[in-house]
Design a protein around this motif. Structure first.
Motif, PDB file in Angstrom:
ATOM      1  N   ALA A 121       0.826  -1.210   0.000  1.00 47.93           N
ATOM      2  CA  ALA A 121       0.000   0.000   0.000  1.00 47.93           C
ATOM      3  C   ALA A 121       0.862   1.263   0.000  1.00 47.93           C
ATOM      4  N   GLY A 122       2.057   1.163   0.527  1.00 46.97           N
ATOM      5  CA  GLY A 122       2.956   2.308   0.571  1.00 46.97           C
ATOM      6  C   GLY A 122       2.929   2.977   1.936  1.00 46.97           C
ATOM      7  N   PRO A 123       3.755   3.956   2.104  1.00 44.50           N
ATOM      8  CA  PRO A 123       4.689   4.438   1.099  1.00 44.50           C
ATOM      9  C   PRO A 123       5.859   3.485   0.915  1.00 44.50           C
ATOM     10  N   GLY A 124       6.472   3.561  -0.208  1.00 43.21           N
ATOM     11  CA  GLY A 124       7.639   2.737  -0.470  1.00 43.21           C
ATOM     12  C   GLY A 124       7.322   1.564  -1.353  1.00 43.21           C
ATOM     13  N   GLY A 125       8.127   0.563  -1.249  1.00 41.07           N
ATOM     14  CA  GLY A 125       8.069  -0.581  -2.136  1.00 41.07           C
ATOM     15  C   GLY A 125       9.485  -0.847  -2.613  1.00 41.07           C
ATOM     16  N   SER A 126       9.606  -1.623  -3.665  1.00 39.76           N
ATOM     17  CA  SER A 126      10.927  -1.925  -4.214  1.00 39.76           C
ATOM     18  C   SER A 126      10.825  -2.011  -5.724  1.00 39.76           C
ATOM     19  N   GLU A 127      11.948  -2.199  -6.354  1.00 37.64           N
ATOM     20  CA  GLU A 127      11.967  -2.334  -7.809  1.00 37.64           C
ATOM     21  C   GLU A 127      11.127  -3.524  -8.258  1.00 37.64           C
ATOM     22  N   HIS A 128      11.183  -4.612  -7.495  1.00 36.20           N
ATOM     23  CA  HIS A 128      10.464  -5.835  -7.865  1.00 36.20           C
ATOM     24  C   HIS A 128       9.015  -5.847  -7.373  1.00 36.20           C
ATOM     25  N   LYS A 129       8.762  -5.130  -6.281  1.00 39.40           N
ATOM     26  CA  LYS A 129       7.408  -5.044  -5.735  1.00 39.40           C
ATOM     27  C   LYS A 129       7.123  -3.581  -5.398  1.00 39.40           C
ATOM     28  N   PRO A 130       6.694  -2.823  -6.413  1.00 40.35           N
ATOM     29  CA  PRO A 130       6.493  -1.384  -6.215  1.00 40.35           C
ATOM     30  C   PRO A 130       5.227  -1.060  -5.430  1.00 40.35           C
ATOM     31  N   GLU A 131       5.206   0.141  -4.889  1.00 42.35           N
ATOM     32  CA  GLU A 131       4.007   0.640  -4.218  1.00 42.35           C
ATOM     33  C   GLU A 131       2.826   0.545  -5.176  1.00 42.35           C
ATOM     34  N   ALA A 139       1.467   4.215  -7.664  1.00 38.80           N
ATOM     35  CA  ALA A 139       1.839   4.886  -6.416  1.00 38.80           C
ATOM     36  C   ALA A 139       0.829   5.996  -6.130  1.00 38.80           C
ATOM     37  N   LEU A 140      -0.359   5.594  -5.733  1.00 30.60           N
ATOM     38  CA  LEU A 140      -1.471   6.518  -5.500  1.00 30.60           C
ATOM     39  C   LEU A 140      -1.472   7.096  -4.094  1.00 30.60           C
ATOM     40  N   GLY A 141      -0.593   6.584  -3.245  1.00 30.65           N
ATOM     41  CA  GLY A 141      -0.635   6.914  -1.823  1.00 30.65           C
ATOM     42  C   GLY A 141      -1.366   5.809  -1.083  1.00 30.65           C
ATOM     43  N   ARG A 142      -0.995   5.619   0.157  1.00 29.70           N
ATOM     44  CA  ARG A 142      -1.491   4.494   0.955  1.00 29.70           C
ATOM     45  C   ARG A 142      -3.019   4.393   0.974  1.00 29.70           C
ATOM     46  N   ALA A 143      -3.694   5.472   1.292  1.00 31.03           N
ATOM     47  CA  ALA A 143      -5.152   5.431   1.413  1.00 31.03           C
ATOM     48  C   ALA A 143      -5.809   5.079   0.080  1.00 31.03           C
ATOM     49  N   ASN A 144      -5.302   5.637  -1.002  1.00 30.86           N
ATOM     50  CA  ASN A 144      -5.900   5.386  -2.309  1.00 30.86           C
ATOM     51  C   ASN A 144      -5.620   3.975  -2.818  1.00 30.86           C
ATOM     52  N   VAL A 145      -4.438   3.436  -2.523  1.00 31.76           N
ATOM     53  CA  VAL A 145      -4.151   2.052  -2.901  1.00 31.76           C
ATOM     54  C   VAL A 145      -5.080   1.111  -2.143  1.00 31.76           C
ATOM     55  N   ARG A 146      -5.246   1.360  -0.846  1.00 31.97           N
ATOM     56  CA  ARG A 146      -6.125   0.506  -0.044  1.00 31.97           C
ATOM     57  C   ARG A 146      -7.569   0.606  -0.520  1.00 31.97           C
ATOM     58  N   ALA A 147      -8.018   1.792  -0.860  1.00 27.96           N
ATOM     59  CA  ALA A 147      -9.390   1.971  -1.357  1.00 27.96           C
ATOM     60  C   ALA A 147      -9.570   1.259  -2.693  1.00 27.96           C
ATOM     61  N   ALA A 148      -8.591   1.392  -3.582  1.00 24.60           N
ATOM     62  CA  ALA A 148      -8.675   0.716  -4.891  1.00 24.60           C
ATOM     63  C   ALA A 148      -8.672  -0.796  -4.715  1.00 24.60           C
ATOM     64  N   ALA A 149      -7.843  -1.289  -3.807  1.00 23.12           N
ATOM     65  CA  ALA A 149      -7.767  -2.732  -3.556  1.00 23.12           C
ATOM     66  C   ALA A 149      -9.082  -3.248  -2.976  1.00 23.12           C
ATOM     67  N   THR A 150      -9.682  -2.478  -2.100  1.00 29.14           N
ATOM     68  CA  THR A 150     -10.970  -2.863  -1.511  1.00 29.14           C
ATOM     69  C   THR A 150     -12.030  -2.985  -2.595  1.00 29.14           C
ATOM     70  N   GLN A 151     -12.131  -1.990  -3.440  1.00 32.15           N
ATOM     71  CA  GLN A 151     -13.131  -2.017  -4.506  1.00 32.15           C
ATOM     72  C   GLN A 151     -12.890  -3.173  -5.472  1.00 32.15           C
TER      73      GLN A 151
END
Length: 157
Positions: A100-110, A132-144
């Motif tokens: 979800a971020g922030p962060g990640g890696s080359e092989h597993k990006p945010e 890399a939408l930001g933590r809250a937006n990644v979590r919201a997108a994943a939920t949907q």
């Protein structure tokens, strides 16, 4: 009609019990489901397994799978979904594991999230790079996306 309402309507029509196995969403999928009145007819429990230890203890994800592929992998998501389905005695389960971020890696990006859906007859999985939408937006997108996967795995009407 919201995605969660549509999912629950389909689950009720199919007499299907649904469950969730969540890591990066931290229970947001279960919360979206249980926000709908009457959800207890088709949803009895979900699992938030944020750590690898929780994944192995609660969902019987194999340590070998975690070591070989890492928690953010389709292989782990598949074992999470099947483990949740069996532990909850559910007809269908969705699993989510991601960065979800922030962060990640080359092989597993945010923004990279692995999903799996398990039924009695099959387990399917996919990986989506939400970006890399930001933590809250990644979590919201994943939920949907997880709600959509569950809904689409159930018969329509």
């Amino acid at each position: 009609m919201t995605l969660a309402e549509d999912l629950l309507q389909r689950a009720r029509a199919a007499c299907a019990i649904v469950t969730t196995a969540e890591s990066c969403t931290g229970g947001m999928v279960a919360a979206a489901i249980t926000d709908v009145p009457g959800s207890s007819v088709v949803f009895e429990r979900g699992f938030v397994t944020y750590s690898n230890a929780a994944k192995t203890e609660m969902l019987e994800v194999q340590e070998e799978t975690l070591e070989a592929h890492g928690a953010v992998s389709e292989e782990v998501a598949r074992e999470m979904a099947e483990g949740a389905r069996q532990a909850a005695k559910a007809d269908i389960a969705v699993a989510i594991s991601g960065i979800a971020g922030p962060g990640g890696s080359e092989h597993k990006p945010e923004g990279r999230v692995c999903y799996a859906v398990a039924t009695a007859s099959s387990v399917s999985s996919e990986t989506i790079d939400h970006g890399a939408l930001g933590r809250a937006n990644v979590r919201a997108a994943a939920t949907q996306h997880a709600l959509k996967l569950l809904r689409d795995a159930l018969p329509n009407g």
